[in-house]
Write a protein that holds these residues in place. Structure first.
Motif, PDB file in Angstrom:
ATOM      1  N   LEU A   7       0.844  -1.199   0.000  1.00 52.02           N
ATOM      2  CA  LEU A   7       0.000   0.000   0.000  1.00 52.02           C
ATOM      3  C   LEU A   7       0.886   1.258   0.000  1.00 52.02           C
ATOM      4  O   LEU A   7       0.613   2.224  -0.730  1.00 52.02           O
ATOM      5  N   LEU A   8       1.947   1.234   0.786  1.00 44.17           N
ATOM      6  CA  LEU A   8       2.805   2.425   0.875  1.00 44.17           C
ATOM      7  C   LEU A   8       3.465   2.726  -0.475  1.00 44.17           C
ATOM      8  O   LEU A   8       3.620   3.889  -0.854  1.00 44.17           O
ATOM      9  N   LYS A   9       3.814   1.669  -1.208  1.00 44.96           N
ATOM     10  CA  LYS A   9       4.408   1.881  -2.541  1.00 44.96           C
ATOM     11  C   LYS A   9       3.466   2.675  -3.434  1.00 44.96           C
ATOM     12  O   LYS A   9       3.870   3.572  -4.158  1.00 44.96           O
ATOM     13  N   VAL A  10       2.176   2.337  -3.358  1.00 46.34           N
ATOM     14  CA  VAL A  10       1.189   2.972  -4.229  1.00 46.34           C
ATOM     15  C   VAL A  10       1.043   4.462  -3.898  1.00 46.34           C
ATOM     16  O   VAL A  10       0.897   5.296  -4.787  1.00 46.34           O
ATOM     17  N   VAL A  11       1.106   4.832  -2.618  1.00 48.97           N
ATOM     18  CA  VAL A  11       0.876   6.240  -2.264  1.00 48.97           C
ATOM     19  C   VAL A  11       2.172   7.061  -2.294  1.00 48.97           C
ATOM     20  O   VAL A  11       2.143   8.282  -2.238  1.00 48.97           O
ATOM     21  N   GLU A  12       3.303   6.391  -2.410  1.00 48.61           N
ATOM     22  CA  GLU A  12       4.609   7.044  -2.545  1.00 48.61           C
ATOM     23  C   GLU A  12       4.932   8.023  -1.410  1.00 48.61           C
ATOM     24  O   GLU A  12       4.760   9.244  -1.546  1.00 48.61           O
ATOM     25  N   PRO A  13       5.455   7.508  -0.289  1.00 52.71           N
ATOM     26  CA  PRO A  13       5.865   8.413   0.803  1.00 52.71           C
ATOM     27  C   PRO A  13       6.894   9.430   0.330  1.00 52.71           C
ATOM     28  O   PRO A  13       7.766   9.105  -0.470  1.00 52.71           O
ATOM     29  N   LYS A  14       6.773  10.663   0.810  1.00 51.04           N
ATOM     30  CA  LYS A  14       7.779  11.696   0.488  1.00 51.04           C
ATOM     31  C   LYS A  14       9.037  11.427   1.310  1.00 51.04           C
ATOM     32  O   LYS A  14       8.964  10.801   2.372  1.00 51.04           O
ATOM     33  N   PRO A  15      10.193  11.934   0.843  1.00 50.96           N
ATOM     34  CA  PRO A  15      11.441  11.640   1.561  1.00 50.96           C
ATOM     35  C   PRO A  15      11.409  12.083   3.023  1.00 50.96           C
ATOM     36  O   PRO A  15      12.056  11.472   3.869  1.00 50.96           O
ATOM     37  N   GLU A  16      10.654  13.113   3.347  1.00 48.51           N
ATOM     38  CA  GLU A  16      10.658  13.601   4.734  1.00 48.51           C
ATOM     39  C   GLU A  16       9.772  12.750   5.670  1.00 48.51           C
ATOM     40  O   GLU A  16       9.824  12.914   6.890  1.00 48.51           O
ATOM     41  N   ALA A  17       8.976  11.832   5.125  1.00 48.28           N
ATOM     42  CA  ALA A  17       8.099  11.006   5.983  1.00 48.28           C
ATOM     43  C   ALA A  17       8.948  10.049   6.814  1.00 48.28           C
ATOM     44  O   ALA A  17       9.825   9.359   6.300  1.00 48.28           O
ATOM     45  N   LYS A  18       8.683  10.005   8.123  1.00 40.63           N
ATOM     46  CA  LYS A  18       9.492   9.153   9.019  1.00 40.63           C
ATOM     47  C   LYS A  18       8.636   8.137   9.777  1.00 40.63           C
ATOM     48  O   LYS A  18       9.132   7.122  10.235  1.00 40.63           O
ATOM     49  N   TYR A  19       7.388   8.467   9.952  1.00 39.71           N
ATOM     50  CA  TYR A  19       6.488   7.625  10.758  1.00 39.71           C
ATOM     51  C   TYR A  19       5.174   7.404  10.013  1.00 39.71           C
ATOM     52  O   TYR A  19       4.800   8.187   9.139  1.00 39.71           O
ATOM     53  N   VAL A  20       4.479   6.315  10.429  1.00 35.62           N
ATOM     54  CA  VAL A  20       3.143   6.055   9.894  1.00 35.62           C
ATOM     55  C   VAL A  20       2.182   5.984  11.073  1.00 35.62           C
ATOM     56  O   VAL A  20       2.417   5.243  12.034  1.00 35.62           O
ATOM     57  N   LYS A  21       1.124   6.776  10.966  1.00 39.35           N
ATOM     58  CA  LYS A  21       0.146   6.847  12.057  1.00 39.35           C
ATOM     59  C   LYS A  21      -1.153   6.169  11.606  1.00 39.35           C
ATOM     60  O   LYS A  21      -1.610   6.405  10.482  1.00 39.35           O
ATOM     61  N   PHE A  22      -1.742   5.366  12.484  1.00 37.44           N
ATOM     62  CA  PHE A  22      -2.964   4.620  12.153  1.00 37.44           C
ATOM     63  C   PHE A  22      -4.060   5.046  13.126  1.00 37.44           C
ATOM     64  O   PHE A  22      -3.808   5.205  14.323  1.00 37.44           O
ATOM     65  N   VAL A  66      -9.335   3.415   9.792  1.00 33.88           N
ATOM     66  CA  VAL A  66      -9.953   4.277   8.772  1.00 33.88           C
ATOM     67  C   VAL A  66      -8.987   5.319   8.221  1.00 33.88           C
ATOM     68  O   VAL A  66      -9.297   5.982   7.234  1.00 33.88           O
ATOM     69  N   ARG A  67      -7.834   5.496   8.881  1.00 31.39           N
ATOM     70  CA  ARG A  67      -6.906   6.510   8.388  1.00 31.39           C
ATOM     71  C   ARG A  67      -5.465   6.072   8.619  1.00 31.39           C
ATOM     72  O   ARG A  67      -5.113   5.551   9.688  1.00 31.39           O
ATOM     73  N   ILE A  68      -4.644   6.277   7.576  1.00 37.06           N
ATOM     74  CA  ILE A  68      -3.209   5.996   7.650  1.00 37.06           C
ATOM     75  C   ILE A  68      -2.511   7.269   7.197  1.00 37.06           C
ATOM     76  O   ILE A  68      -2.770   7.755   6.087  1.00 37.06           O
ATOM     77  N   GLU A  69      -1.665   7.825   8.063  1.00 42.17           N
ATOM     78  CA  GLU A  69      -1.056   9.123   7.748  1.00 42.17           C
ATOM     79  C   GLU A  69       0.465   9.031   7.844  1.00 42.17           C
ATOM     80  O   GLU A  69       1.001   8.571   8.842  1.00 42.17           O
ATOM     81  N   LEU A  70       1.143   9.470   6.800  1.00 38.99           N
ATOM     82  CA  LEU A  70       2.603   9.529   6.824  1.00 38.99           C
ATOM     83  C   LEU A  70       3.000  10.892   7.381  1.00 38.99           C
ATOM     84  O   LEU A  70       2.432  11.920   6.994  1.00 38.99           O
ATOM     85  N   THR A  71       3.961  10.879   8.307  1.00 41.24           N
ATOM     86  CA  THR A  71       4.303  12.122   8.996  1.00 41.24           C
ATOM     87  C   THR A  71       5.783  12.141   9.368  1.00 41.24           C
ATOM     88  O   THR A  71       6.428  11.097   9.382  1.00 41.24           O
TER      89      THR A  71
END
Ligand code: MTE
Length: 338
Positions: free
Chosen positions: A177-192, A263-268
């Motif tokens: 799933l993460l491959k499809v949304v393409e995390p930006k280089p500054e993303a360090k964590y994933v919040k659920f 319901v939500r996955i956020e790269l941060t």
């Protein structure tokens, strides 16, 4: 053996009773401190429940009608008939896995969650993927079934309370799933984040925890091959008590990291204030890696009770997944970063 607070041990009923008394009169953080993320199993070994058997026996789940199986999941519904994990330990049976659950939105009674979650609405369901990604999106559960390969993954689940099970999940790698949304280089964590459903999840109207339930991983942990989003178990869609229709499973971490009904996955780029750490940061950390050498302040983590077995077994470092995950923590002080 590290003891973070050797004076804190007290029987479960005492702090639960205190919690029921105090919740009415004190603010959230203090009330939550008295609640266990999963109530602890303090020695001596708790009484065996009636449905425990000396050894867990793989048992087929009740057969579902074809109409109850989402079409895109149909190809996974043929359970492979695996009987044990890679260490040779037998699977827990369907009854055990679906009648001993932690899901605080519904109930504090593990054996009451299945009944309390019975009428929870899991369709339609959407998961929003947002934050530091090039291609944010909202996926229906049907999109998820269709787009991402759903495979069987037999994993041990070790709760921070010191009980465990072996579970044949059906799910997809989170990294797909993460491959499809393409995390930006500054993303360090994933919040659920779990769904907020005041009308259906009775405890979300109480201050026992901060709602909605939130969890987080470092991005490299999220991309580890073992990390899955589970959509099924024993070849069938997840039951409501297990976190249907989609939940996280991270087998080398304590069970509270495996957040349900996402319901939500956020790269941060910001560290994540996960629910149990927020409730009691001296007891529950961000990493929550299974570690028999770091005790919970109120009980030992050196051994565990496998549901369905008598006696206790030794807890394995990283829950037995050391080869696949230890390299991610090289140089990290695992006692300070519990
Ligand atoms: N997710 C949500 N939203 N709410 C919860 O209370 N409990 C956690 C985790 N995920 C919980 C949750 C805990 S403490 C554990 S041990 C596992 O779910 C239990 O998963 P199981 O009930 O499928 O065994």
């Amino acid at each position: 053996m590290l003891k973070r607070d050797p004076n804190a041990t007290q029987p479960k009923f005492i702090y639960l009773n205190r919690r029921h008394f105090l919740v009415k009169t004190i603010p959230l953080a203090a009330g939550a401190l008295l609640l266990a993320a999963c109530s602890p199993e303090i020695t001596p070994i708790p009484p065996t429940r009636a449905n425990d058997s000396p050894k867990p026996q793989p048992t087929a789940p009740p057969a579902l009608a074809a109409s109850e199986i989402p079409p895109a999941l149909a190809h996974t519904t043929a359970f492979s008939n695996v009987t044990a994990d890679e260490l040779g330990d037998p699977l827990n049976n369907f009854e055990q896995i679906t009648n001993y659950n932690n899901y605080y939105e519904f109930s504090l009674d593990k054996e009451g969650v299945a009944g309390a979650a019975k009428n929870f609405t899991t369709s339609p369901w959407f998961v929003e993927v947002a934050g530091m990604v090039n291609k944010p999106g909202t996926f229906s559960i049907e999109d998820i079934y269709k787009k991402f390969d759903q495979q069987e993954h037999v994993y041990r689940l070790r709760c921070v309370e010191a009980w465990s099970m072996v579970i044949p999940w059906v799910g997809m790698q989170l990294s797909d799933l993460l491959k499809v949304v393409e995390p930006k280089p500054e993303a360090k964590y994933v919040k659920f984040t779990t769904v907020m459903r005041l009308g259906e999840m009775p405890n979300q109207s109480t201050p026992i925890l901060q709602w909605p339930y939130v969890e987080g991983l470092r991005l490299d942990e999220a991309n580890n091959n073992l990390t899955i989003l589970a959509t099924g178990m024993y070849g069938q869609p997840l039951t409501k008590q297990q976190g249907a229709p989609i939940r996280l499973v991270i087998p080398w971490k304590y069970g509270f990291k495996s957040i349900k009904a996402i319901v939500r996955i956020e790269l941060t780029d910001q560290p994540i204030d996960n629910t149990w750490r927020n409730a009691a940061s001296n007891e529950y950390g961000f990493y929550a890696n299974v570690n028999p050498q770091v005790d919970h302040p109120r009980w030992s983590q050196a051994t565990e009770r496998r549901i369905g077995e008598f006696g206790r077994r030794r807890t394995l470092m990283f829950n037995g997944y050391e080869n696949q995950v230890a390299s991610m923590y090289e140089g990290l002080d695992l006692q300070a970063n519990f």
